[in-house]
Each structure stands twice: as C-alpha cells, then as structure tokens.
Enzyme design. Structure first.
Site, PDB file in Angstrom:
ATOM      1  N   ASP A  83     -79.055 -19.130  14.750  1.00  0.00           N
ATOM      2  CA  ASP A  83     -79.022 -20.541  15.138  1.00  0.00           C
ATOM      3  C   ASP A  83     -80.322 -21.016  15.768  1.00  0.00           C
ATOM      4  OD1 ASP A  83     -78.610 -18.953  17.383  1.00  0.00           O
ATOM      5  OD2 ASP A  83     -76.563 -19.613  17.700  1.00  0.00           O
ATOM      6  N   ASN A  93     -66.509 -19.583  25.670  1.00  0.00           N
ATOM      7  CA  ASN A  93     -65.429 -20.307  24.984  1.00  0.00           C
ATOM      8  C   ASN A  93     -65.092 -19.679  23.623  1.00  0.00           C
ATOM      9  OD1 ASN A  93     -67.592 -20.986  23.404  1.00  0.00           O
ATOM     10  ND2 ASN A  93     -67.490 -23.191  23.743  1.00  0.00           N
ATOM     11  N   GLU A 128     -68.542 -23.726  17.715  1.00  0.00           N
ATOM     12  CA  GLU A 128     -67.697 -24.010  18.870  1.00  0.00           C
ATOM     13  C   GLU A 128     -66.221 -24.008  18.453  1.00  0.00           C
ATOM     14  OE1 GLU A 128     -69.203 -23.819  21.542  1.00  0.00           O
ATOM     15  OE2 GLU A 128     -70.898 -25.175  21.802  1.00  0.00           O
TER      16      GLU A 128
HETATM   17  C1  F6R Z   1     -77.212 -17.013  20.311  1.00  0.00           C
HETATM   18  C2  F6R Z   1     -75.826 -17.279  19.966  1.00  0.00           C
HETATM   19  C3  F6R Z   1     -74.760 -17.449  20.996  1.00  0.00           C
HETATM   20  C4  F6R Z   1     -74.810 -16.401  22.103  1.00  0.00           C
HETATM   21  C5  F6R Z   1     -73.718 -16.644  23.131  1.00  0.00           C
HETATM   22  C6  F6R Z   1     -73.801 -15.680  24.295  1.00  0.00           C
HETATM   23  O1  F6R Z   1     -78.012 -16.915  19.150  1.00  0.00           O
HETATM   24  O2  F6R Z   1     -75.580 -17.397  18.815  1.00  0.00           O
HETATM   25  O3  F6R Z   1     -73.511 -17.406  20.339  1.00  0.00           O
HETATM   26  O4  F6R Z   1     -74.661 -15.131  21.544  1.00  0.00           O
HETATM   27  O5  F6R Z   1     -73.806 -17.966  23.621  1.00  0.00           O
HETATM   28  O6  F6R Z   1     -74.977 -15.916  25.010  1.00  0.00           O
HETATM   29  P1  F6R Z   1     -75.460 -14.931  26.170  1.00  0.00           P
HETATM   30  O7  F6R Z   1     -75.833 -13.660  25.519  1.00  0.00           O
HETATM   31  O8  F6R Z   1     -76.650 -15.628  26.766  1.00  0.00           O
HETATM   32  O9  F6R Z   1     -74.315 -14.789  27.110  1.00  0.00           O
END
Ligand code: F6R
Length: 237
Positions: free
Chosen positions: A66, A132, A139
């Site tokens: 992403d 979430n 999402e």
């Molecule tokens: C990042 C991504 C997100 C993160 C998720 C957890 O490329 O796709 O889904 O993996 O938000 O983020 P952290 O590791 O910062 O807790």
C-alpha cells in the site's frame, strides 16, 4: 493456519528464515512487502542475513501492499521512502525490481494486480494487522473480492498512524492498497503481530467468524498462512 509464538526477536528471526528458504529454492521469487512498526525487526534481520551472505535478493522482485494517496516517494512518510530506508537500501535487491503502488497516479491502481500477475504472482506476502483487523489498508467492510483500489482511511487508522506525522491533520485521508483478493492470491502468507494492543484483534481474526467486518479473518480460508506472534499479542488466544 499455523501459529508460532515466541519473543519479538525470535519471531523476526523465524520469519526471516522463511525468506531464506524461499529464495534458496526460488532466487527470483516475488515477495509481497509491508510497512509499519511490526516488520522493522524482520527487515533488520534480513539486512543482516544478506550482508552475511546467507540470503540474496539479487533476482527477487518485490510488490508492496500500500501507499498513501498524495505522497510521492520522496516524502519521508511515504511507504516507498519507508521501504527504501528500512530494507531496500540495505539488501542487494535491484531497485528496478521494487514496486510500491503509486500514491499519485491512483487512477491506474487496478493495473497493479495485472503487473503482479504478469510477474508470476506473489510467492510470499508479508502482512501486519491493524487494531481494527485491517490488512494492507483494507478497512472493515472491504469486499473479499477486492483488487488494488483507493480507500478512505478510517479515523482509527489515521489516529494510529498519526504518531509518524507532526499532527493528525497531516495524515492522508486516503490510501491505495492491494485488495483482499490480491492478498489471497499470494501462494503463501506470513502475518506478524506483536505487542499487547494487538491481542484482542489477534484472537478475533484467528478464532472469530470469517467476516468482511474483520478483514484479516479471510486468512482462515487461505491454504498456506503462518502467523508469527509474540507472547503479548498471543495473550488472549
Ligand atoms: C502497512 C500495512 C498495515 C500495517 C498495520 C499494522 O503496509 O499494510 O496493514 O501492517 O497497520 O501496522 P503496525 O505494524 O505499525 O502496527
């Protein structure tokens, strides 16, 4: 779904070994990358192993999950910048073989799936998980059939990511992300979750119902998933 529980350091080492095994068997493997705090230990370990000559990315290709809409790769909070600084500049991958969805040319988002397919499909996709249940920036409520697309970020995700920006107002409102189907098309998936804050969602996506309200729950339907957890993230299992 295989679940492995250990310290954050051991988890990173074991996940790194999956890269070693894959690249030994298939040096030109297609890797799916993730950003965020979770993969930092893993990326440091991959850099170490690469320097030690235990793994080479010279023929590998990488597609990241992403990117924020509106940030180009020179912005220090863009995911392209994150990948360059935390992994790509420390390993022997050819920069031309590293792809991150464009946060600028978002009208061509869906072409990302075609590019992945043309490269032969992702051999191993790395994932973190949002509080979430999001994977990538998919999402809650994202259709399981989705491919790479633009999403509006939820307030909770913007709040969670505000720690990287000077203020919440600077956190982009939209992102481009691989879809759930894009992720499910990967031949193998490894998901890492660490820390107490992730414990409730870890329990829910592994033990709860498979529902679009918990995007990561779709992984229960994937034939080859390994979930690496530290003791805190696994504490409610
Ligand atoms: C990042 C991504 C997100 C993160 C998720 C957890 O490329 O796709 O889904 O993996 O938000 O983020 P952290 O590791 O910062 O807790």
């Amino acid at each position: 779904m295989k679940i492995i529980i250990d310290t954050p350091e051991k988890v990173a080492e074991m996940a790194a070994q999956r890269y070693v095994e894959l690249l030994k068997e298939k040096p030109d493997a297609i890797l799916g990358g993730a950003t965020g705090s979770t993969p930092l230990l893993l990326y440091a370990e991959l850099a170490r192993l690469n320097k030690a000559g235990e793994v080479s990315f010279a023929k590998a290709k990488s597609f990241n999950l992403d990117e924020y809409v509106g940030l180009d790769g020179t912005h220090d909070q863009s995911y392209r910048y994150f990948m360059d600084k935390n992994l790509f500049e420390h390993i022997d991958i050819d920069m031309a073989n590293t792809r991150v969805p464009s946060g600028i040319n978002t009208e061509i988002a869906a072409e990302y799936d075609k590019e992945i397919e043309a490269a032969g499909g992702i051999d191993m996709q790395l994932l973190g998980i949002g509080n979430n249940g999001h994977i990538g920036f998919n999402e809650p409520g994202t259709p399981f059939g989705s491919i790479t697309h633009v999403v509006e970020l939820t307030e909770s995700t913007r709040q969670a990511n505000a720690r990287f920006f000077e203020s919440i107002d600077e956190v982009p409102t939209h992102a481009v992300t691989m879809g759930i189907k894009t992720v499910m098309n990967a031949k193998k998936v490894i998901l890492i979750a660490t820390g107490k804050a992730k414990a409730p969602i870890v329990r829910e996506f592994i033990k709860g119902a498979v529902t679009e309200e918990v995007p990561a729950s779709v992984l229960q339907l994937h034939p080859d998933v390994e979930v690496f957890l530290d003791h805190e993230a696994a504490s409610l299992l």
